[in-house]
Write a protein that holds these residues in place. Structure first.
Motif, mmCIF file in Angstrom:
data_model
loop_
_atom_site.group_PDB
_atom_site.id
_atom_site.type_symbol
_atom_site.label_atom_id
_atom_site.label_comp_id
_atom_site.label_asym_id
_atom_site.label_seq_id
_atom_site.Cartn_x
_atom_site.Cartn_y
_atom_site.Cartn_z
ATOM 1 N N VAL A 80 0.948 -1.336 0.113
ATOM 2 C CA VAL A 80 0.142 -0.287 0.041
ATOM 3 C C VAL A 80 0.822 1.095 0.175
ATOM 4 O O VAL A 80 2.005 1.128 0.767
ATOM 5 C CB VAL A 80 -0.963 -0.067 1.005
ATOM 6 C CG1 VAL A 80 -1.675 1.404 1.348
ATOM 7 C CG2 VAL A 80 -1.901 -0.989 1.091
ATOM 8 N N THR A 81 0.349 2.140 -0.838
ATOM 9 C CA THR A 81 1.238 3.376 -0.861
ATOM 10 C C THR A 81 0.433 4.599 -0.635
ATOM 11 O O THR A 81 -0.805 4.637 -1.257
ATOM 12 C CB THR A 81 1.810 3.706 -2.421
ATOM 13 O OG1 THR A 81 3.030 2.608 -2.588
ATOM 14 C CG2 THR A 81 2.561 5.101 -2.300
ATOM 15 N N THR A 82 0.643 5.488 0.397
ATOM 16 C CA THR A 82 -0.371 6.600 0.840
ATOM 17 C C THR A 82 0.156 7.797 -0.185
ATOM 18 O O THR A 82 1.199 8.261 0.021
ATOM 19 C CB THR A 82 -0.583 6.803 1.823
ATOM 20 O OG1 THR A 82 -0.883 5.734 2.816
ATOM 21 C CG2 THR A 82 -1.211 8.036 2.407
ATOM 22 N N LEU A 83 -0.957 8.241 -0.988
ATOM 23 C CA LEU A 83 -0.436 9.434 -1.886
ATOM 24 C C LEU A 83 -1.131 10.593 -0.988
ATOM 25 O O LEU A 83 -0.561 11.905 -1.355
ATOM 26 C CB LEU A 83 -1.216 9.113 -3.214
ATOM 27 C CG LEU A 83 -1.122 8.098 -3.944
ATOM 28 C CD1 LEU A 83 -1.908 8.197 -5.153
ATOM 29 C CD2 LEU A 83 0.462 8.118 -4.231
ATOM 30 N N PHE A 84 -2.067 10.819 -0.338
ATOM 31 C CA PHE A 84 -2.721 11.787 0.394
ATOM 32 C C PHE A 84 -3.332 11.398 1.943
ATOM 33 O O PHE A 84 -3.894 10.171 2.007
ATOM 34 C CB PHE A 84 -3.628 12.372 -0.344
ATOM 35 C CG PHE A 84 -4.545 13.780 0.134
ATOM 36 C CD1 PHE A 84 -3.818 15.144 -0.267
ATOM 37 C CD2 PHE A 84 -5.536 13.677 1.100
ATOM 38 C CE1 PHE A 84 -4.459 16.130 0.367
ATOM 39 C CE2 PHE A 84 -6.162 14.886 1.531
ATOM 40 C CZ PHE A 84 -5.429 16.162 1.233
#
Length: 147
Positions: A80-84
């Protein structure tokens, strides 16, 4: 498009990607209270450049704990990558965020994806400044299939 709320209060999940950005009845989906999410399956891994989101904007309100994540895992358990993330106190248990809160407008909010590669896009919110409900008018994902 799928969501954490299997029975939206108003609207159908197809409205999230239909291209319409109006805020009148019939143009948005309303999910229940507390932490909710909508998820878009891009059908293949893609290089993402930006994600634009429109919550309900007919009235001035800010959506709480807005978190945008991407992954290749449809369950969002790995990679999982959090962008905001504007959840400043980690009340949604997705990590403490430092992005600023904002008031919704008809212009939407553009979130940079910086070439991140993923198949699934998930957008969270935890109510808004007017009530505990969660609304999505439109989500647009900008990118290209990863070859």
């Amino acid at each position: 498009v799928t969501s954490s709320d299997p029975y939206p209060i108003i609207g159908d999940l197809t409205l999230v990607t239909d291209g319409e950005k109006e805020s009148e009845d019939g143009f948005y989906v309303e999910l229940g209270e507390d932490l909710q999410w909508v998820q878009i399956d891009l059908e293949q891994a893609s290089e993402l450049f930006g994600i634009a989101v429109w919550h309900y904007h007919a009235q001035a309100r800010a959506y709480l704990d807005v978190v945008v994540q991407v992954s290749d895992d449809p369950e969002f358990k790995t990679g999982v990558t959090t962008l905001f993330n504007n959840d400043h106190d980690n009340s949604s248990k997705l990590g403490r965020g430092s992005d600023p809160a904002y008031v919704e407008t008809n212009r939407g909010r553009l979130i940079a994806a910086k070439g991140t590669v993923a198949r699934y896009v998930r957008l969270y919110s935890h109510g808004n400044s007017s009530d505990g409900l969660n609304h999505y008018i439109e989500v647009e994902v900008f990118g290209r299939p990863k070859s």
